[in-house]
Design a protein around this motif. Structure first.
Motif, short mmCIF file in Angstrom:
data_model
loop_
_atom_site.label_atom_id
_atom_site.label_comp_id
_atom_site.label_asym_id
_atom_site.label_seq_id
_atom_site.Cartn_x
_atom_site.Cartn_y
_atom_site.Cartn_z
N ILE A 135 39.39 14.00 59.61
CA ILE A 135 38.47 14.21 60.74
C ILE A 135 38.84 13.22 61.91
O ILE A 135 40.12 12.56 61.81
N ARG A 136 38.05 13.55 63.07
CA ARG A 136 38.54 12.79 64.18
C ARG A 136 38.90 11.36 64.05
O ARG A 136 39.78 10.97 64.74
N SER A 137 37.81 10.64 63.54
CA SER A 137 38.25 9.12 63.49
C SER A 137 39.27 8.82 62.43
O SER A 137 39.59 7.63 62.40
N GLY A 138 39.41 9.77 61.49
CA GLY A 138 40.65 9.28 60.50
C GLY A 138 39.91 8.67 59.20
O GLY A 138 40.64 8.44 58.24
N ILE A 139 38.38 8.62 59.16
CA ILE A 139 37.69 7.84 58.07
C ILE A 139 37.62 8.65 56.98
O ILE A 139 37.95 8.29 55.68
N ARG A 140 37.75 10.05 56.95
CA ARG A 140 37.33 10.83 55.88
C ARG A 140 38.75 11.77 55.77
O ARG A 140 39.02 12.28 56.89
N THR A 141 39.05 12.06 54.63
CA THR A 141 40.19 12.89 54.38
C THR A 141 39.81 14.00 53.31
O THR A 141 39.19 13.54 52.43
N TYR A 142 40.71 15.01 53.15
CA TYR A 142 40.30 16.07 52.22
C TYR A 142 41.82 16.57 51.66
O TYR A 142 42.83 16.48 52.48
N TYR A 143 41.81 16.82 50.33
CA TYR A 143 43.15 17.08 50.04
C TYR A 143 42.97 18.51 48.84
O TYR A 143 42.09 18.63 48.22
N ALA A 144 44.14 19.28 48.79
CA ALA A 144 44.16 20.50 48.02
C ALA A 144 44.33 19.61 46.76
O ALA A 144 45.10 18.51 46.47
N GLU A 145 43.78 20.27 45.47
CA GLU A 145 44.11 19.98 44.20
C GLU A 145 45.58 19.71 43.97
O GLU A 145 45.65 18.67 43.09
N SER A 146 46.42 20.60 44.11
CA SER A 146 47.53 20.56 44.00
C SER A 146 48.41 19.42 44.58
O SER A 146 49.76 18.92 44.07
N VAL A 147 47.93 18.78 45.48
CA VAL A 147 48.75 17.27 46.17
C VAL A 147 47.83 16.21 45.97
O VAL A 147 48.48 15.25 46.35
N ARG A 148 46.65 16.35 45.43
CA ARG A 148 45.71 14.90 45.46
C ARG A 148 46.63 13.97 44.48
O ARG A 148 47.16 14.23 43.47
N GLY A 149 46.65 12.75 45.18
CA GLY A 149 47.27 11.75 44.45
C GLY A 149 48.50 11.60 44.62
O GLY A 149 49.24 10.46 44.39
N ARG A 150 49.53 12.42 45.34
CA ARG A 150 50.59 12.63 45.74
C ARG A 150 50.81 12.44 47.21
O ARG A 150 51.78 11.70 47.91
N PHE A 151 49.94 13.23 48.01
CA PHE A 151 50.33 13.30 49.56
C PHE A 151 49.13 12.30 49.94
O PHE A 151 48.12 12.12 49.50
N THR A 152 49.18 11.73 51.28
CA THR A 152 48.37 11.14 51.94
C THR A 152 48.28 11.55 53.54
O THR A 152 49.61 11.40 54.17
N ILE A 153 47.36 11.90 54.18
CA ILE A 153 47.19 12.10 55.53
C ILE A 153 46.61 11.13 56.22
O ILE A 153 45.72 10.30 55.52
N SER A 154 47.18 10.87 57.33
CA SER A 154 46.64 9.73 58.45
C SER A 154 47.03 10.07 59.53
O SER A 154 47.82 11.21 60.04
N ARG A 155 46.44 9.55 60.39
CA ARG A 155 46.46 9.56 62.10
C ARG A 155 46.58 8.30 62.91
O ARG A 155 45.84 7.50 62.40
N ASP A 156 47.05 8.45 63.81
CA ASP A 156 46.99 7.14 64.83
C ASP A 156 46.55 7.96 66.09
O ASP A 156 47.63 8.36 67.02
N ASN A 157 45.39 7.68 66.47
CA ASN A 157 45.07 8.45 67.86
C ASN A 157 45.48 7.84 68.94
O ASN A 157 45.86 8.35 70.23
N ALA A 158 45.72 6.38 68.92
CA ALA A 158 46.59 5.87 70.27
C ALA A 158 47.90 6.31 70.42
O ALA A 158 48.48 6.36 71.51
N LYS A 159 48.65 6.85 69.40
CA LYS A 159 49.94 7.40 69.58
C LYS A 159 50.02 9.05 69.57
O LYS A 159 51.00 9.75 69.50
N ASN A 160 48.67 9.66 69.48
CA ASN A 160 48.59 11.04 69.44
C ASN A 160 49.53 11.76 68.40
O ASN A 160 49.96 12.65 68.61
N THR A 161 49.17 11.01 67.09
CA THR A 161 50.19 11.28 66.15
C THR A 161 49.43 11.71 64.59
O THR A 161 48.59 10.64 64.25
N LEU A 162 49.85 12.69 63.99
CA LEU A 162 49.28 12.76 62.57
C LEU A 162 50.50 12.91 61.52
O LEU A 162 51.58 13.09 62.02
N TYR A 163 50.10 12.46 60.57
CA TYR A 163 51.12 11.89 59.59
C TYR A 163 50.95 12.54 58.23
O TYR A 163 49.66 12.87 57.82
N LEU A 164 51.95 13.06 57.18
CA LEU A 164 51.44 13.22 56.03
C LEU A 164 52.90 12.66 55.00
O LEU A 164 53.95 13.13 55.20
#
Length: 123
Positions: free
Chosen positions: A52-81
């Motif tokens: 979500i916008r603030s980065g506080i809540r995340t959602y994952y497909a079952e196939s990647v849960r526990g292996r992938f992590t999504i995050s964002r740095d709004n100050a850098k306009n950047t999304l990560y996986l």
């Protein structure tokens, strides 16, 4: 128009790790919900993760849960996986997307897309 540019995809062995980035050339990046989808030739685009916008809540497909992590740095306009414990079935083109409203795991909800970055997991 929001421009999104993915990077970080490459060929790795099973069990390896990769970190994908998606940079937005938009100073209002923080108003968008963001997501990662992937596409294998001949198959439909598949939801991977969302944040979500603030980065506080995340959602994952079952196939990647526990292996992938999504995050964002709004100050850098950047999304990560961050992708760990990669499997051959993770091989795909990975796309980042941005949307204001709609269902996070539905590709039709997204207003903007990057061009994608290729991830190949092979021994």
């Amino acid at each position: 128009q929001v421009q999104l540019v993915e990077s970080g995809g490459e060929e790795v062995q099973p069990g390896g790790s990769l970190r994908l980035s998606c940079v937005a050339s938009e100073r209002t990046f923080g108003v968008y919900n963001m997501g990662w989808f992937r596409r294998t030739p001949g198959l439909e685009r598949e939801f991977v993760a969302a944040i979500i916008r603030s980065g506080i809540r995340t959602y994952y497909a079952e196939s990647v849960r526990g292996r992938f992590t999504i995050s964002r740095d709004n100050a850098k306009n950047t999304l990560y996986l961050q992708m760990n414990s990669l499997k051959p079935e993770d091989t795909a083109i990975y796309y980042c997307g941005a949307h204001v409203r709609g269902t996070y795991d539905n590709s039709t909800s997204y207003d903007y897309w990057g061009q994608g970055t290729q991830v190949t997991v092979s021994s």
